[in-house]
Design an enzyme around this catalytic site. Structure first.
Site, PDB file in Angstrom:
ATOM      1  N   LYS A 191       0.828  -1.104   0.028  1.00 49.02           N
ATOM      2  CA  LYS A 191      -0.031   0.063   0.016  1.00 49.02           C
ATOM      3  C   LYS A 191       0.742   1.153  -0.053  1.00 49.02           C
ATOM      4  CE  LYS A 191      -2.118   2.902   3.035  1.00 49.02           C
ATOM      5  NZ  LYS A 191      -1.950   3.831   1.834  1.00 49.02           N
ATOM      6  N   GLU A 266       8.442   0.026  11.702  1.00 49.18           N
ATOM      7  CA  GLU A 266       9.430   1.120  11.601  1.00 49.18           C
ATOM      8  C   GLU A 266       8.768   2.504  11.667  1.00 49.18           C
ATOM      9  OE1 GLU A 266      12.456   0.601  11.433  1.00 49.18           O
ATOM     10  OE2 GLU A 266      12.976  -1.096  10.370  1.00 49.18           O
ATOM     11  N   CYS A 300      12.820   9.945   9.561  1.00 43.70           N
ATOM     12  CA  CYS A 300      12.496   9.205  10.704  1.00 43.70           C
ATOM     13  C   CYS A 300      13.665   9.240  11.696  1.00 43.70           C
ATOM     14  CB  CYS A 300      11.967   7.701  10.427  1.00 43.70           C
ATOM     15  SG  CYS A 300      13.233   7.001   9.520  1.00 43.70           S
ATOM     16  N   GLU A 405       8.354  14.597  18.004  1.00 43.88           N
ATOM     17  CA  GLU A 405       8.827  14.398  16.545  1.00 43.88           C
ATOM     18  C   GLU A 405       8.414  15.609  15.546  1.00 43.88           C
ATOM     19  OE1 GLU A 405       7.538  11.115  13.920  1.00 43.88           O
ATOM     20  OE2 GLU A 405       9.608  11.030  13.316  1.00 43.88           O
TER      21      GLU A 405
HETATM   22  P1  NAD Z   1       1.600   7.488   8.365  1.00 45.11           P
HETATM   23  O1  NAD Z   1       1.671   6.695   9.746  1.00 45.11           O
HETATM   24  O2  NAD Z   1       0.643   8.746   8.310  1.00 45.11           O
HETATM   25  O3  NAD Z   1       1.441   6.837   7.126  1.00 45.11           O
HETATM   26  C1  NAD Z   1       2.304   5.693   6.781  1.00 45.11           C
HETATM   27  C2  NAD Z   1       1.397   4.755   5.801  1.00 45.11           C
HETATM   28  O4  NAD Z   1       0.473   4.021   6.687  1.00 45.11           O
HETATM   29  C3  NAD Z   1       0.703   5.325   4.737  1.00 45.11           C
HETATM   30  O5  NAD Z   1       0.505   4.401   3.903  1.00 45.11           O
HETATM   31  C4  NAD Z   1      -0.653   5.170   5.427  1.00 45.11           C
HETATM   32  O6  NAD Z   1      -1.706   5.450   4.403  1.00 45.11           O
HETATM   33  C5  NAD Z   1      -0.713   4.158   6.304  1.00 45.11           C
HETATM   34  N1  NAD Z   1      -1.527   4.319   7.425  1.00 45.11           N
HETATM   35  C6  NAD Z   1      -1.782   5.072   8.125  1.00 45.11           C
HETATM   36  N2  NAD Z   1      -3.012   4.738   9.136  1.00 45.11           N
HETATM   37  C7  NAD Z   1      -3.028   3.476   9.012  1.00 45.11           C
HETATM   38  C8  NAD Z   1      -3.901   2.583   9.704  1.00 45.11           C
HETATM   39  N3  NAD Z   1      -4.558   2.918  10.486  1.00 45.11           N
HETATM   40  N4  NAD Z   1      -3.676   1.125   9.457  1.00 45.11           N
HETATM   41  C9  NAD Z   1      -2.905   0.807   8.201  1.00 45.11           C
HETATM   42  N5  NAD Z   1      -2.153   1.766   7.566  1.00 45.11           N
HETATM   43  C10 NAD Z   1      -2.306   3.021   7.921  1.00 45.11           C
HETATM   44  O7  NAD Z   1       3.112   8.347   8.431  1.00 45.11           O
HETATM   45  P2  NAD Z   1       3.761   9.348   7.121  1.00 45.11           P
HETATM   46  O8  NAD Z   1       3.174  10.476   7.428  1.00 45.11           O
HETATM   47  O9  NAD Z   1       3.494   8.722   5.793  1.00 45.11           O
HETATM   48  O10 NAD Z   1       5.356   9.088   7.455  1.00 45.11           O
HETATM   49  C11 NAD Z   1       6.008  10.019   8.372  1.00 45.11           C
HETATM   50  C12 NAD Z   1       6.206   8.871   9.665  1.00 45.11           C
HETATM   51  O11 NAD Z   1       6.764   7.950   9.104  1.00 45.11           O
HETATM   52  C13 NAD Z   1       7.055   9.658  10.484  1.00 45.11           C
HETATM   53  O12 NAD Z   1       6.603   9.657  11.827  1.00 45.11           O
HETATM   54  C14 NAD Z   1       8.377   8.844  10.280  1.00 45.11           C
HETATM   55  O13 NAD Z   1       9.295   8.972  11.510  1.00 45.11           O
HETATM   56  C15 NAD Z   1       7.930   7.507  10.290  1.00 45.11           C
HETATM   57  N6  NAD Z   1       9.004   6.941   9.242  1.00 45.11           N
HETATM   58  C16 NAD Z   1       9.477   5.916  10.006  1.00 45.11           C
HETATM   59  C17 NAD Z   1      10.605   5.197   9.323  1.00 45.11           C
HETATM   60  C18 NAD Z   1      11.559   4.011  10.267  1.00 45.11           C
HETATM   61  O14 NAD Z   1      12.231   3.521   9.454  1.00 45.11           O
HETATM   62  N7  NAD Z   1      11.612   4.042  11.240  1.00 45.11           N
HETATM   63  C19 NAD Z   1      10.998   5.467   8.178  1.00 45.11           C
HETATM   64  C20 NAD Z   1      10.416   6.550   7.372  1.00 45.11           C
HETATM   65  C21 NAD Z   1       9.231   7.224   7.931  1.00 45.11           C
END
Ligand code: NAD
Length: 505
Positions: A191, A266, A300, A405
């Site tokens: 996704k 992650e 992240c 963050e």
């Molecule tokens: P997000 O959690 O809003 O979305 C990430 C993904 O999850 C998207 O595809 C979204 O559609 C999906 N999603 C959201 N809610 C969901 C649910 N309830 N069930 C299933 N899927 C769902 O995050 P974002 O804004 O896209 O990314 C930023 C965040 O990601 C930051 O907090 C960052 O630190 C983190 N991040 C972590 C890593 C790591 O390796 N630790 C790497 C990159 C980003």
């Protein structure tokens, strides 16, 4: 759900035109939404809509994607390792041949500077496919011979259908990390993030071209709260590999309990970077900027919490300001000189500006950047979601930007004197993703690396990533590791076999 022949011809800011698939990808074909739902894609540089994509419904369309992956599983699982390996290498070659167009679409999708971010991202994707392709014919278990009456051995077997959920900040790159699932013999439904769905659909065409059997790699397009949620709850999915916010990670952990799915999460971070008086000064300045201001701070593991020892505190902050002025040019992502593009969405821009505003209200001293629009950017970029790289000094533990963050180009700087106190302060945070230290004292660096509560530690660098080395965090930053040999463990079951050779027992 119908097969889609719909493509839109898109003219990129470089002048290049390409055909963007508008449907989602199941069984090596693009499909239209079964309930005719569409979602806008916005260029973060201008705030303008560039096209509309088909949304996969969380029932009919998602079920079709999962069924495709489920049907393909026995075929892919039993495909000879060398054939699978060669397909990975072919895919890496195709990504390499399409490097420039993929990098341009990635910049168009995200606003990342093309020369200084996207081209590098695509280069690392090529490495990733070659790296995990190389593992495919080296995946094996162990054997143990306790006596001449018995042999024990283990298999590493694929899990089944894996759901892979990707965030917006490194769309194609973090997708490639999750291809480890496919390297291990699983099939997958990916996704994409709702903000950045374009590149993965273009890339899907290369998967088909490389010769992967239909159903091995599927992509659904849509929103997290319904499509992502349904993927996590789907009973034919046995594992979720998620990268995204801690908030969504917590929900996913709860929802995945429905059939006790395996999980890797992650999530977010608030990684510290500690600069000692004895550091190599220029090196520390350069990496401090890379660690938080590259990719517009949407990293992240961004080292956003900076501690500087008292002896060089003022001089270090002055040097950071000079470095930003000299190298971090804000502008059009398609201009090769640009280091800083826009944030991903208006919402994200407002969120980051709110953090800056709160920091000012709480009394942190603004040294650089802030709430004002960037100066000297061209008129046509004025509607873009830009935020200036921002430095706050004298930030204290009770300040919001010290703890939370921000996920934008904002660094908080705090003065410290002693090793023990700074280590304690570094560890006094809910997150535990990365940490960096700058010192020439090897004992101090080694003790710090051992004691810091984080999944990764950089000594005299920040946010250095290598395919061979595991990536991931502890505490509220997540569960499990991606990359390296450790990354393989996420996607297989270990089966133990006891073979009795005795005739009399
Ligand atoms: P997000 O959690 O809003 O979305 C990430 C993904 O999850 C998207 O595809 C979204 O559609 C999906 N999603 C959201 N809610 C969901 C649910 N309830 N069930 C299933 N899927 C769902 O995050 P974002 O804004 O896209 O990314 C930023 C965040 O990601 C930051 O907090 C960052 O630190 C983190 N991040 C972590 C890593 C790591 O390796 N630790 C790497 C990159 C980003």
């Amino acid at each position: 759900m119908t097969v889609s022949a719909r493509y839109e011809e898109i003219k990129l800011p470089s002048g290049t035109t390409y055909k963007q698939p508008l449907g989602f990808f199941i069984n090596n074909e693009f499909h239209n939404s079964s309930n005719n739902e569409k979602m806008p894609v916005v260029y973060p540089v201008t705030g303008e809509q560039v096209c509309e994509l088909e949304i996969a419904s969380s029932t009919t369309d998602l079920n079709a994607a999962v069924k495709a992956a489920k049907d393909a599983f026995p075929i892919w699982k039993s495909t000879p390792a060398t054939v699978k390996r060669n397909l990975f290498f072919k895919l890496a070659d195709l990504v390499e041949q399409n490097w420039e167009i993929l990098a341009e679409i990635e910049s168009f999708d995200t606003g990342k500077p093309l020369a200084n971010v996207s081209r590098g991202d695509i280069g690392r994707i090529i490495d990733c496919f070659r790296y995990y392709g190389g593992w495919i014919d080296k995946l094996h278990g162990q054997s143990f011979i306790p006596s001449d009456k018995k042999i024990c051995y283990t298999y590493h077997q694929p899990l089944g259908v894996v759901g892979c959920i990707i965030p917006f900040n490194y769309p194609l790159s973090l997708m490639s990390w999750k291809w480890t699932a496919i390297a291990c013999g699983n099939t997958a439904v990916f996704k994409s993030a709702e903000q950045t769905p374009l590149t993965i659909l273009y890339f899907a065409q290369l998967v088909e071209k490389a010769g992967f059997p239909p159903g091995v790699f599927n992509v659904v397009t849509g929103y997290g709260k319904d499509l992502g949620d349904a993927l996590v709850k789907h009973l034919d999915i046995c594992k979720i590999a998620f990268t995204g916010s801690t908030f969504a990670g917590q929900l996913i952990q709860k929802n995945a309990a429905v059939n006790l799915k395996a999980l890797t999460l992650e999530c977010g971070g608030k990684s510290p970077i500690v600069i000692f008086d004895d550091c190599k000064f220029e090196q520390a300045v350069k990496w401090t900027c890379i660690g938080i201001f590259s990719n517009m701070g949407q990293i992240c593991s961004g080292t956003s919490r900076c501690y500087v020892q008292a002896g060089i505190y003022d001089k270090f902050i002055e040097a950071l300001v000079d470095h930003l002025d000299k190298y971090y040019k804000i502008g059009d992502p398609f201009d090769d000189k640009t280091m800083v593009g826009p944030l991903i969405t208006k919402i994200q821009q407002q969120r980051v500006l709110e953090y800056i505003s709160t920091a000012i209200k709480e009394g942190c001293e603004l040294v650089y950047g802030g709430l004002e629009k960037p100066q000297n950017i061209s008129k046509c970029l004025e509607k873009g979601f830009y935020v200036r790289p921002t430095i706050f000094k004298d930030v204290e533990p009770h300040h919001t930007i010290f703890k939370e963050e921000v996920f934008g180009p904002v660094i908080s700087i705090t003065k410290f004197d002693e090793f023990d106190k700074v280590l304690e302060s570094c560890n006094d945070n809910q997150y535990g993703l990365g940490a960096a230290i700058f010192t020439q004292d090897i004992t101090r660096a080694t003790v710090f690396a051992r004691e810091i509560e984080a999944g990764m530690c950089w000594i005299n660098s920040s946010n250095d990533v290598d395919m061979n080395v595991p990536f991931g965090g502890i505490k509220m930053s997540g569960v499990g590791r991606e990359l390296g040999e450790y990354g393989l463990a996420n996607f297989t079951n270990v089966k133990a076999v006891h073979l009795n050779l005795a005739n009399d027992l």
